[in-house]
Design a protein around this motif. Structure first.
Motif, PDB file in Angstrom:
ATOM      1  N   ILE A  93     -79.394 -43.971  57.437  1.00 35.26           N
ATOM      2  CA  ILE A  93     -78.007 -43.789  57.832  1.00 35.26           C
ATOM      3  C   ILE A  93     -77.898 -42.410  58.462  1.00 35.26           C
ATOM      4  O   ILE A  93     -78.252 -41.407  57.836  1.00 35.26           O
ATOM      5  N   ASN A  94     -77.423 -42.369  59.701  1.00 37.04           N
ATOM      6  CA  ASN A  94     -77.322 -41.104  60.437  1.00 37.04           C
ATOM      7  C   ASN A  94     -75.875 -40.826  60.805  1.00 37.04           C
ATOM      8  O   ASN A  94     -75.116 -41.744  61.095  1.00 37.04           O
ATOM      9  N   TYR A  95     -75.543 -39.546  60.804  1.00 37.38           N
ATOM     10  CA  TYR A  95     -74.230 -39.084  61.242  1.00 37.38           C
ATOM     11  C   TYR A  95     -74.417 -38.292  62.529  1.00 37.38           C
ATOM     12  O   TYR A  95     -75.320 -37.469  62.620  1.00 37.38           O
ATOM     13  N   PRO A  96     -73.570 -38.494  63.542  1.00 34.94           N
ATOM     14  CA  PRO A  96     -73.712 -37.766  64.804  1.00 34.94           C
ATOM     15  C   PRO A  96     -73.610 -36.253  64.642  1.00 34.94           C
ATOM     16  O   PRO A  96     -74.320 -35.513  65.306  1.00 34.94           O
ATOM     17  N   LYS A  97     -72.743 -35.778  63.761  1.00 34.19           N
ATOM     18  CA  LYS A  97     -72.546 -34.336  63.590  1.00 34.19           C
ATOM     19  C   LYS A  97     -73.129 -33.838  62.267  1.00 34.19           C
ATOM     20  O   LYS A  97     -74.022 -33.025  62.241  1.00 34.19           O
ATOM     21  N   PHE A  98     -72.597 -34.330  61.164  1.00 29.45           N
ATOM     22  CA  PHE A  98     -73.010 -33.885  59.837  1.00 29.45           C
ATOM     23  C   PHE A  98     -72.589 -34.937  58.819  1.00 29.45           C
ATOM     24  O   PHE A  98     -71.693 -35.728  59.076  1.00 29.45           O
ATOM     25  N   ASN A  99     -73.258 -34.915  57.683  1.00 31.47           N
ATOM     26  CA  ASN A  99     -72.866 -35.795  56.585  1.00 31.47           C
ATOM     27  C   ASN A  99     -71.696 -35.135  55.863  1.00 31.47           C
ATOM     28  O   ASN A  99     -71.832 -34.031  55.366  1.00 31.47           O
ATOM     29  N   PRO A 100     -70.540 -35.798  55.808  1.00 31.47           N
ATOM     30  CA  PRO A 100     -69.383 -35.200  55.146  1.00 31.47           C
ATOM     31  C   PRO A 100     -69.480 -35.237  53.620  1.00 31.47           C
ATOM     32  O   PRO A 100     -68.471 -35.194  52.932  1.00 31.47           O
ATOM     33  N   SER A 101     -70.690 -35.307  53.110  1.00 30.83           N
ATOM     34  CA  SER A 101     -70.972 -35.262  51.670  1.00 30.83           C
ATOM     35  C   SER A 101     -70.288 -36.373  50.894  1.00 30.83           C
ATOM     36  O   SER A 101     -69.591 -36.131  49.911  1.00 30.83           O
ATOM     37  N   ILE A 102     -70.491 -37.589  51.343  1.00 34.83           N
ATOM     38  CA  ILE A 102     -70.001 -38.733  50.586  1.00 34.83           C
ATOM     39  C   ILE A 102     -71.208 -39.569  50.158  1.00 34.83           C
ATOM     40  O   ILE A 102     -72.251 -39.539  50.780  1.00 34.83           O
ATOM     41  N   THR A 103     -71.037 -40.291  49.089  1.00 41.16           N
ATOM     42  CA  THR A 103     -72.104 -41.165  48.613  1.00 41.16           C
ATOM     43  C   THR A 103     -72.124 -42.439  49.461  1.00 41.16           C
ATOM     44  O   THR A 103     -71.181 -42.732  50.179  1.00 41.16           O
ATOM     45  N   THR A 104     -73.211 -43.177  49.334  1.00 39.38           N
ATOM     46  CA  THR A 104     -73.345 -44.438  50.063  1.00 39.38           C
ATOM     47  C   THR A 104     -73.672 -45.537  49.064  1.00 39.38           C
ATOM     48  O   THR A 104     -74.640 -45.433  48.324  1.00 39.38           O
ATOM     49  N   LEU A 105     -72.852 -46.551  49.040  1.00 36.35           N
ATOM     50  CA  LEU A 105     -73.079 -47.718  48.188  1.00 36.35           C
ATOM     51  C   LEU A 105     -73.658 -48.820  49.058  1.00 36.35           C
ATOM     52  O   LEU A 105     -73.081 -49.172  50.083  1.00 36.35           O
ATOM     53  N   SER A 121     -77.011 -40.599  46.929  1.00 36.76           N
ATOM     54  CA  SER A 121     -76.258 -39.347  46.823  1.00 36.76           C
ATOM     55  C   SER A 121     -75.994 -38.808  48.229  1.00 36.76           C
ATOM     56  O   SER A 121     -76.618 -39.254  49.195  1.00 36.76           O
ATOM     57  N   PRO A 122     -75.092 -37.839  48.365  1.00 33.79           N
ATOM     58  CA  PRO A 122     -74.821 -37.270  49.689  1.00 33.79           C
ATOM     59  C   PRO A 122     -76.053 -36.664  50.363  1.00 33.79           C
ATOM     60  O   PRO A 122     -76.122 -36.614  51.581  1.00 33.79           O
ATOM     61  N   SER A 123     -77.039 -36.250  49.587  1.00 36.96           N
ATOM     62  CA  SER A 123     -78.242 -35.650  50.173  1.00 36.96           C
ATOM     63  C   SER A 123     -79.262 -36.705  50.627  1.00 36.96           C
ATOM     64  O   SER A 123     -80.233 -36.365  51.280  1.00 36.96           O
ATOM     65  N   GLU A 124     -79.025 -37.968  50.290  1.00 34.77           N
ATOM     66  CA  GLU A 124     -79.947 -39.046  50.681  1.00 34.77           C
ATOM     67  C   GLU A 124     -79.371 -39.808  51.875  1.00 34.77           C
ATOM     68  O   GLU A 124     -78.210 -40.194  51.854  1.00 34.77           O
ATOM     69  N   ASN A 125     -80.211 -40.023  52.876  1.00 28.98           N
ATOM     70  CA  ASN A 125     -79.743 -40.800  54.020  1.00 28.98           C
ATOM     71  C   ASN A 125     -80.675 -41.981  54.326  1.00 28.98           C
ATOM     72  O   ASN A 125     -80.553 -42.594  55.368  1.00 28.98           O
ATOM     73  N   GLN A 126     -81.611 -42.279  53.413  1.00 24.08           N
ATOM     74  CA  GLN A 126     -82.514 -43.410  53.617  1.00 24.08           C
ATOM     75  C   GLN A 126     -82.622 -44.230  52.342  1.00 24.08           C
ATOM     76  O   GLN A 126     -82.454 -43.710  51.251  1.00 24.08           O
ATOM     77  N   TRP A 127     -82.913 -45.513  52.556  1.00 25.27           N
ATOM     78  CA  TRP A 127     -83.111 -46.421  51.426  1.00 25.27           C
ATOM     79  C   TRP A 127     -84.286 -47.315  51.734  1.00 25.27           C
ATOM     80  O   TRP A 127     -84.301 -48.020  52.743  1.00 25.27           O
TER      81      TRP A 127
END
Length: 166
Positions: A93-105, A121-127
């Motif tokens: 999961i990628n954000y164009p600018k920054f991760n607004p520190s939200i979790t991903t379900l 967690s907000p620091s994780e962007n891969q599954w």
């Protein structure tokens, strides 16, 4: 004597002004459903994405599929056509600018009957889509998540102290 002092300290803490720092209550949500393959050699998936309103339009996240998949984005719905099954592959999961520190379900349902749910967690962007998940792995994951959630803020600890006092 100690009990009275503790109650006074607790009352003082509750009366102190402070900034409320609440975490985002609405996570980014991904629902992955495997479609029937029919006569096709490839695997077909529909990914529905729900983005919290706190994420601005110019920073909406997008899904990066594995290299074995071709994807077609239809707004907040992504259709994946993969040469190999999704379990065992990495979704990002990628954000164009920054991760607004939200979790991903993430919830995933496969034709084999396997169903997975995970919270990034907000620091994780891969599954890494699991190929198999045991009951002990699920219990371990949710226990660690619960402990971490309680320890991230003094308000959580204060709530537990109040429960114990009752």
């Amino acid at each position: 004597m100690l009990n009275t002092a503790f109650k006074r300290l607790l009352a003082l803490l509750l009366l102190l002004p402070g900034t409320l720092l609440a975490h985002e209550a609405r996570p980014l949500y991904l629902q992955i459903n495997e479609l029937d393959r029919g006569q096709s050699e490839s695997y077909h998936y529909i990914v529905k994405i729900q983005i919290p309103p706190s994420v601005t339009a110019d920073n909406r996240p997008y899904l990066s599929a594995p290299s074995s998949c071709r994807h077609q984005s239809l707004g907040m719905i992504v259709q994946l056509n993969c040469d190999t099954a999704l379990p065992g592959q990495l979704l990002q999961i990628n954000y164009p600018k920054f991760n607004p520190s939200i979790t991903t379900l993430i919830r995933a349902s496969f034709n084999s009957g396997l169903r997975y749910q995970t919270l990034l967690s907000p620091s994780e962007n891969q599954w890494l889509v699991p190929t198999e998940q045991t009951t002990s792995a699920i219990i371990s994951e949710y226990s660690l998540l619960g402990i971490e959630h309680i320890l991230i803020g003094w308000d959580h600890l204060l709530f537990l102290v109040c429960l114990v006092m009752i």
